[in-house]
Write an enzyme that holds these catalytic residues in place. Structure first.
Site, mmCIF file in Angstrom:
data_model
loop_
_atom_site.group_PDB
_atom_site.id
_atom_site.type_symbol
_atom_site.label_atom_id
_atom_site.label_comp_id
_atom_site.label_asym_id
_atom_site.label_seq_id
_atom_site.Cartn_x
_atom_site.Cartn_y
_atom_site.Cartn_z
ATOM 1 N N ASP A 313 0.778 -0.607 -0.106
ATOM 2 C CA ASP A 313 0.142 0.475 0.257
ATOM 3 C C ASP A 313 0.879 1.155 0.159
ATOM 4 O OD1 ASP A 313 -2.250 2.110 -0.164
ATOM 5 O OD2 ASP A 313 -3.036 0.352 1.902
ATOM 6 N N GLU A 514 -10.522 7.046 4.026
ATOM 7 C CA GLU A 514 -9.382 6.681 4.747
ATOM 8 C C GLU A 514 -9.390 6.820 6.566
ATOM 9 O OE1 GLU A 514 -5.662 5.556 3.652
ATOM 10 O OE2 GLU A 514 -6.077 6.165 1.410
HETATM 11 C C1 BGC Z 1 -4.906 3.059 0.292
HETATM 12 C C2 BGC Z 1 -5.615 1.895 -0.818
HETATM 13 C C3 BGC Z 1 -5.242 2.472 -2.434
HETATM 14 C C4 BGC Z 1 -4.050 3.232 -2.356
HETATM 15 C C5 BGC Z 1 -3.539 4.247 -3.575
HETATM 16 C C6 BGC Z 1 -4.041 3.754 0.293
HETATM 17 O O1 BGC Z 1 -3.742 4.841 0.986
HETATM 18 O O2 BGC Z 1 -5.173 2.411 1.596
HETATM 19 O O3 BGC Z 1 -6.671 1.320 -0.234
HETATM 20 O O4 BGC Z 1 -5.513 1.473 -2.968
HETATM 21 O O5 BGC Z 1 -3.362 4.048 -1.298
HETATM 22 O O6 BGC Z 1 -4.946 5.092 -4.023
HETATM 23 C C1 BGC Z 2 -2.999 9.440 -2.271
HETATM 24 C C2 BGC Z 2 -4.452 8.508 -1.762
HETATM 25 C C3 BGC Z 2 -3.276 7.608 -0.915
HETATM 26 C C4 BGC Z 2 -2.971 7.981 0.324
HETATM 27 C C5 BGC Z 2 -2.784 7.779 1.005
HETATM 28 C C6 BGC Z 2 -2.945 10.315 -1.149
HETATM 29 O O1 BGC Z 2 -2.888 11.243 -1.453
HETATM 30 O O2 BGC Z 2 -4.159 10.412 -3.539
HETATM 31 O O3 BGC Z 2 -4.280 7.674 -3.344
HETATM 32 O O4 BGC Z 2 -4.279 6.431 -0.684
HETATM 33 O O5 BGC Z 2 -2.789 9.969 -0.105
HETATM 34 O O6 BGC Z 2 -2.934 7.964 2.564
#
Ligand code: BGC
Ligand code: BGC
Length: 792
Positions: A313, A514
């Site tokens: 991730d 998130e």
């Molecule tokens: C998320 C994932 C996601 C990845 C890419 C991460 O922060 O936990 O679910 O696929 O970002 O965007």
């Molecule tokens: C990204 C997401 C990712 C996240 C992780 C963002 O800046 O666009 O895809 O999941 O950061 O913390």
């Protein structure tokens, strides 16, 4: 074998011919490339011709925001991704055609011939199509997983997966980071809506169906072929089981018991041939998943028999003890195959190459990871004759993006996901009724779409214009009312002048994604909907509450106030599905896939005893009308926390978050990008924080919006070495002088007013150009100080 990779690119004349004949076995192509034997493109044969540098590049996944096609041409990365906030050419809202154009550019760069017989291997592009291909403007936005869980309908979910795969392929992308098969067990978790259910069996069924929809069924000719994309079961494992529902937190307990809940959905996904599994950010009993060999290799590879790609991730490897984003052999050694390293790919490439050369990483482990990536490409057909993204059968078929038949599936899903929690005989609405539709969410497509919609967090600055082709809940109601011989008017704030027969009040959570969605309790605080419901009631107008949320929340007050109450989750772009149920065109067949809380504290539920409405609850129209015994409306968290206290006694307010770049600092403690926040004793044990800023670091606090000033009890041990600023969203205010003067003076109070910050709102960001340590014991909003000058 369709194409001799590295020997030139085959462009299939007619896309249809490509599908039927496979472009592939065309003998003239083989003879044109002359030398390559038939199995020259097998993963093993390709691997044998690769340098260490090229092998390492196969297992590094940068973000499109930080690499150009020229970088791709130089390094030849195996895969790339677009994060939730990245779009083609730096534009999150880029037109769909730009996605395809950029996909062609990366494709061309990765397949440009290399000297000395080195293979040029197409790169794969991955995206978070977690509820439709929703990063892309104009795509069908399906309801989030929590809503799909309420449908319980595998066939529907398979069709959603298939439609999503088609839309992804139209834009030239190969792979989606979906489905999330988290079993969310604490609804305070900000990703609860990405979970189908708290019930592992339901998640297992629906997750497997989604994999089938996206990839096709193993054995079928179309499996991973035209109109299909690679899927990802994520996040392995325990994402939904962290203590207090804290995102990326720790999961505690007996391993076998934890696996029985949180790893339960994986065997079915693996059985369906899921191409990849994403390692989770969380820890299990204190060990970060990305560095956990026993679980990634022992359990996932060994016991569960997963043979596909284990993808990391977002900088997840950097969270392993002893690792940074750019230096982490531990993750590969533990069993990770692909590093998701959005920005620090160059330095990570260098360190991994070095570690392979010096023996820190055995060549066999690198080869194994590279082979898995190559096999995934082989399964997708890109090693043997698949063509440039735009030349594929669906490439650039813009009529399939947001296609009416996909929107029809989404609308069906919305209708099937509505869960009727209360109905005092009002639903279905009687034909001919004059209806008033109120609430700021009624005509609000970004809000009904939720997080992971166009942008990472969704909502915010987005408007209906960012969702062309979408229908708001209000629009659906207006149409249905008219069709039923009645009429509807939109009155977002409610109108006192008209006297409708019925009022529908649409309200709920603002979008989040998130950790930003993590909460301390399950109280739904926003009183807009409640006030509207009460106002209509006072005028004797019956009300239907339509509640938009990413999770069950404590809404006892609203449930008491409304005559009918529908949990509508996050329906996405096809808001008309809500009206389909309200007007009885569709039956309310949705059933809760999460238990609904009786109290607002939000301890994990998952048991009928603690629930107001148990798992599986949901009324049909024919359910006998029951007397409504008013629900208890007391919620200690509501009165204790007015939202004014942001930090006190070592705790952040329930509605307050501290973030360092992308890392959440629960209770203002922990490490983020350049920020280290540790406990400090002022009046009681660890009731304060010592916050160390590395040069360039930023700390952001977010909480309820208000026009009040901030009062901060603080202390500065050593003056800042360079400029320190604070901003509430306006011009940054330079506070270097104030911080320098405070040096050595003990605990003081600073007051930051809207007047001197230029704005107020709900966000405060401190940034330091140099190293600086600030100690804080309290932060509160104060109306009284709102008009005063700033002081330090
Ligand atoms: C998320 C994932 C996601 C990845 C890419 C991460 O922060 O936990 O679910 O696929 O970002 O965007
Ligand atoms: C990204 C997401 C990712 C996240 C992780 C963002 O800046 O666009 O895809 O999941 O950061 O913390």
């Amino acid at each position: 074998m369709r194409l001799s990779t590295g020997m030139g690119r085959l462009v299939c004349g007619a896309a249809l011919a490509a599908l039927v004949a496979g472009c592939s076995s065309a003998p003239e192509v083989q003879s044109a490339s002359a030398v390559a034997p038939a199995d020259a493109n097998s993963p093993e044969a390709l691997l044998a011709r690769m340098s260490i540098e090229r092998k390492v590049a196969q297992i590094i996944q940068p973000d499109i925001g930080s690499i150009t096609p020229a970088d791709m041409r130089e390094y030849r990365f195996g895969t790339i991704l677009n994060g939730g906030n990245s779009g083609p050419y730096g534009d999150d809202k880029a037109p769909a055609a730009d996605w395809l154009k950029l996909a062609d550019e990366y494709w061309a760069a990765s397949t440009a011939p290399l000297p000395n017989g080195e293979p040029a291997i197409p790169a794969l592009w991955a995206t978070d199509a977690v509820h439709g291909h929703a990063n892309v403007i104009g795509a069908t936005v399906f309801p989030h997983n929590i809503a799909l869980g309420a449908t319980g309908d595998e066939d529907l979910i398979r069709r959603i997966g298939a439609a999503t795969a088609v839309e992804i392929e139209v834009t030239g992308i190969d792979w989606t980071f979906a489905p999330t098969v988290a079993v969310a067990r604490d609804d305070r978790w900000g990703r609860t809506y990405e979970s189908y259910s708290e019930d592992p069996a339901l998640v297992t069924r629906l997750g497997a169906a989604m994999v089938e929809g996206l990839q096709g069924r193993p054995g079928e000719p179309r499996f991973l072929g035209e109109g299909k994309v690679a899927a990802t079961a994520k996040h392995f494992f325990g994402d939904g089981g962290t203590a207090q529902g804290v995102d990326q937190g720790d999961v505690n307990g007996d391993l076998a018991e934890l696996m029985a809940i949180h790893a339960a959905p994986y065997p079915a996904a693996i059985d369906r041939g899921v191409a990849s599994v994403m390692a989770s950010f969380n820890s299990i009993n204190g060990t970060k998943m990305h560095g956990n060999q026993a679980l990634l290799t022992g359990e996932l590879r060994g016991k569960l028999g997963f043979e596909g790609v284990v993808v990391g991730d977002w900088n997840g490897h950097g969270q392993i003890k002893g690792c940074t984003n750019s230096d982490c052999p531990q993750a590969l050694l533990a069993g990770l195959d692909v590093y998701m390293v959005p920005e620090d790919w160059k330095a990570l490439h260098a360190s991994l190459v070095r570690q392979v050369k010096d023996g820190t990483i055995p060549m066999a482990r690198l080869d194994e990871a590279v082979l898995r990536v190559l096999r995934m490409k082989q399964r997708l057909g890109v090693l043997d004759g698949e063509v440039t993204p735009s030349a594929r059968m669906l490439g650039g078929k813009w009529d399939r993006l947001g296609a009416p038949e996909h929107r029809a599936i989404a609308r069906e899903a919305v209708a099937k996901s509505m869960v009727l929690l209360k109905n005092q005989g009002l639903l279905p609405l009687r034909p001919g009724a004059r209806i008033e539709v109120a609430g700021a969410a009624a005509d609000n497509i970004p809000q009904q779409a939720g997080g992971w919609s166009v942008t990472w967090q969704g909502g915010g600055e987005l408007t209906a214009a960012d969702f062309p082709g979408a229908t708001s809940i209000w629009q659906g109601i207006a149409e249905a009312a008219k069709a039923a011989g009645g009429e509807a008017v939109l009155a977002p704030g409610g109108s006192a002048s008209s006297t409708p027969d019925i009022a529908i009040v649409v309200f709920g959570e603002e979008p989040y994604a998130e950790f930003v969605g993590d909460r301390k309790d399950l109280a739904f605080r926003d009183e807009e909907g409640l006030n509207l419901l009460k106002a209509y009631k006072a005028r004797g107008i019956p009300t239907v509450a339509v509640f938009l949320s990413g999770r069950p929340l404590w809404v006892n007050r609203e449930l008491n106030a409304a005559d009918a109450f529908v949990a509508a989750w996050l329906p996405g772009s096809e808001g008309a599905g809500v009206a389909d149920v309200l007007f009885g065109k569709a039956q309310p067949t949705g059933r809760l896939s999460f238990s609904w809380p009786k109290t607002c504290e939000g301890a994990p539920l998952n048991s009928p005893e603690g629930a107001l409405f148990a798992l599986g609850y949901g009324l049909g129209f024919k359910a006998p009308r029951m007397a409504w015994a008013p629900l208890d409306e007391t919620c200690a968290a509501l009165t204790q926390d007015s939202g004014a206290v942001w930090f006190a006694s070592g705790k952040l307010g329930a509605q307050v978050q501290a973030v360092a770049d992308n890392a959440l600092l629960p209770d203002l403690r922990g490490t983020g990008s350049g920020i280290t926040a540790t406990g400090l004793d002022r009046r009681a044990q660890e009731d304060a924080r010592r916050i160390a800023f590395a040069p360039g670091a930023k700390l952001t606090l977010t909480g309820p919006e208000s026009g009040a000033a901030w009062r901060i009890a603080y202390q500065v041990a050593a003056r800042p070495g360079a400029a320190v600023t604070v901003t509430a969203g306006g011009q940054p205010l330079d506070i270097t002088q104030g911080m320098s003067v405070a040096e050595g003076k003990g605990w003081r109070e600073m007051v930051l007013t809207p007047a001197c910050l230029g704005t107020a709102g709900g966000t405060l960001t401190f940034a330091s150009k140099g190293a600086f340590t600030l100690q804080i014991s309290e932060i509160a909003r104060d109306e009284a100080a709102a008009s005063a000058e700033c002081s330090f």
